[in-house]
Scaffold this active site. Structure first.
Site, PDB file in Angstrom:
ATOM      1  N   CYS A   1       0.812  -1.217   0.000  1.00  0.00           N
ATOM      2  CA  CYS A   1       0.000   0.000   0.000  1.00  0.00           C
ATOM      3  C   CYS A   1       0.840   1.260   0.000  1.00  0.00           C
ATOM      4  O   CYS A   1       0.383   2.314  -0.424  1.00  0.00           O
ATOM      5  CB  CYS A   1      -0.868   0.058   1.239  1.00  0.00           C
ATOM      6  SG  CYS A   1      -2.267  -1.022   1.170  1.00  0.00           S
TER       7      CYS A   1
ATOM      8  N   CYS B   1      -5.555   6.288   3.480  1.00  0.00           N
ATOM      9  CA  CYS B   1      -4.311   6.457   4.236  1.00  0.00           C
ATOM     10  C   CYS B   1      -4.612   6.730   5.699  1.00  0.00           C
ATOM     11  O   CYS B   1      -3.832   6.389   6.586  1.00  0.00           O
ATOM     12  CB  CYS B   1      -3.478   7.597   3.664  1.00  0.00           C
ATOM     13  SG  CYS B   1      -3.169   7.463   1.898  1.00  0.00           S
TER      14      CYS B   1
HETATM   15 ZN   LIG Z   1      -0.942   7.350   1.638  1.00  0.00          ZN
END
Ligand SMILES: [Zn+2]
Ligand SMILES: Cc1ncc(COP(=O)(O)O)c(C=O)c1O
Lengths: 147, 398
Positions: free
Chosen positions: A33, A102
């Site tokens: 990620c 995030c």
């Molecule tokens: Zn991020």
């Protein structure tokens, strides 16, 4: 694209570092990620007296880490468990939509660190099981492919 | 206010040169005629456009009649690939391209896959080079098009275009190259290199945005892109954007005129940046080939840190750059180019692309070298992936 508050927490992150004798440590995210966060908690009598973090990630990831540690300091572990990624994002004056994923990191890191604390204390963590997330990334990838 | 602004993102776009702007200006307000009109200001527009066409042709070693103006590099890529695929359906449905193409090519190929075409995405080696032998081996009886970019926009690798062109010619397969990053940086000769279709874009060589061109070798069969009036010999209808076309013509002329001189300067900036950063900062790798790369391109991966953070901190210092990290791409995956050259995800996330242009100086490099090490150190100190042990010995934590 980032608010002033996000930029402030990114450029001057609060609580960066480690706590060597932390009662709870949690690391979430994965390199796929691009965001990884490690949180250290110092807990006394069920109250979070200090929190520190280390983050590998984008501006949003660093800023949410910083804000999350600020928000949980002085709170009981039960109160800290109720903090959501949305609350952290709101405290930062919002995040761009593509950056919301995030911000999940902060909520998850809190939960991971607290469940580590529970484990060390011998407190059952069954009720936390589905919170500490390892699948986050794949879930998001999948969701994206579907649309 | 910022003390300093250093633009190191010329692969993304370039400023319009003053001479280019000057050439364009009259065509907005005074010489605004439609190039299809027969009266004087119409004829003037037409003449300016044909002069621009001659300049583009000259820069590529082509004939003016083989140049078609488009609305962008992306449009030229779309047209070349879809146009060749659709026009040659009778021959087959197979296309060969590479894993590191720009999305303008990759997503067009993916679209064609959904339309029933078959696409081979050739791998690249660790430097980002396509192997001509792989191209040869991938050609089938039903292959209608090979599309391999001239130079890569992220890691700057320059492909063996002439060799691939030769193979395509021998096998009688059309060869398209996305030369958007190459024009003005690399010597190009379409006939010498066996190129049948070539895409370019004005804003990458100090021309305006929103204008490009497609070279179509005489006799190559492709479908028309826009159906409408008779513009661009009926193949790309719509009233021509004369100011932009004039600007593109002027820009390509200037870009090819002083290419060698500019390249020497760019290579000096590039190589000093590469050498000094590799020397001063630990745990850095250079992505792409050391020699076979665009004169202005530098691409590093800084281990243990993430690219967007790096860009934000550079921006605070007035340095404009780019990265292949997921967090900057708006998707969750880091750059497909960096993954294709074999970088692990976390290393791909830590990439930094610096692309120099003609207005950059050695003082800009001094400034970069002054601020970059501190920024990298700061982000590493914040990273859970990085731990400094006893001075400079570093290890990755499990
Ligand atoms: Zn991020
Ligand atoms: C290799 C390559 N192809 C195509 C394009 C698209 O060009 P344009 O921005 O003119 O559509 C770019 C630039 O973004 C590029 O670098």
């Amino acid at each position: 694209m980032y608010s002033e508050k996000v930029m402030d927490h990114f450029m001057n992150p609060r609580n960066v570092g480690e706590i060597p004798d932390a009662q709870g440590v949690g690391q979430v995210g994965n390199p796929k990620c691009g965001d990884i966060m490690k949180m250290y908690l110092k807990i006394e009598n069920g109250v979070i007296v200090d929190a520190k973090f280390k983050t590998f990630g984008c501006g949003a990831a660093v800023a949410t880490s910083s804000m999350a540690t600020e928000m949980i300091k002085g709170k009981t572990v039960e109160e800290a468990l109720k903090i959501t990624n949305k609350a952290v994002a709101e405290a930062l004056g919002g995040l761009p939509p593509i950056k919301m994923h995030c911000s999940n990191l902060a909520e998850e890191a809190i939960k991971a660190a607290i469940s580590d604390y529970f484990r060390k204390q011998g407190i059952p963590t069954d009720h936390l099981e589905d919170l500490a997330c390892g699948r986050r990334c794949d879930d998001i990838h999948k969701a994206r492919e579907d649309d | 206010m910022r003390e300093r602004f250093v633009y190191l993102d010329h692969a993304s776009t370039t400023p319009v040169r003053p001479e280019v702007l000057e050439a364009m200006l009259p065509y907005f307000t005074q010489k605004y005629g439609n190039a299809s009109s027969l009266y004087s200001i119409g004829r003037e527009s037409k003449k300016a456009m044909e002069e621009a066409r001659i300049k583009v042709a000259a820069a590529l070693g082509a004939q003016p009649g083989e140049i078609y103006f488009t609305g962008s590099g992306t449009e030229a890529d779309n047209w070349a690939i879809k146009g060749a695929a659709y026009a040659n359906r009778k021959k087959g449905k197979h296309i060969i391209t590479s894993a590191i193409e720009h999305h303008a090519v990759l997503h067009t190929c993916q679209y064609l896959e959904r339309e029933g075409f078959e696409v081979t995405y050739l791998p690249v080696n660790e430097k980002g080079l396509v192997s001509p032998d792989d191209v040869r081996a991938a050609i089938r009886d039903d292959t209608v098009l090979i599309s391999i970019m001239f130079a890569n926009n992220e890691i700057g690798t320059i492909q063996p275009i002439a060799e691939i062109g030769k193979i395509a010619g021998e096998k009688g397969v059309y060869f398209h190259t996305d030369a958007v990053q190459a024009v003005g940086n690399v010597e190009i000769n379409v006939s010498g290199m066996g190129i049948d279709l070539l895409s370019l874009s004005g804003h990458k060589f100090y021309g305006p945005k929103g204008v490009g061109a497609l070279y179509v070798r005489k006799g190559v069969k492709i479908t028309s892109f826009m159906h409408g009036g008779g513009q661009e010999r009926g193949r790309r209808a719509s009233t021509e954007n004369i100011p932009a076309i004039v600007g593109l013509g002027k820009a390509i002329e200037l870009a090819t005129l002083d290419m060698e001189e500019r390249n020497q300067k760019l290579i000096a900036l590039r190589d000093r940046t590469i050498n000094e950063v590799l020397k001063r900062i630990p745990h850095v790798r250079l992505n792409g080939d050391r020699q076979r790369r665009l004169p202005g391109n530098v691409n590093f991966s800084f281990e243990y840190i993430e690219g967007e953070s790096l860009l934000l901190m550079l921006d605070m210092k007035g340095i404009a750059a780019s990265s292949g990290s997921a967090c900057t791409s708006g998707s969750l995956d880091p750059s497909h180019v960096l993954l294709a050259i074999g970088l692990p995800h976390e290393v791909a996330h830590g990439s930094l692309r610096l692309t120099f242009g003609e207005e950059n100086t050695q003082e800009d490099v001094d400034y970069l070298l002054e601020v970059l090490p501190g920024i990298v150190e700061r982000l590493r100190a914040m990273s859970p992936l990085y731990e400094e042990k006893e001075g400079s010995q570093c290890t990755v934590k499990k």
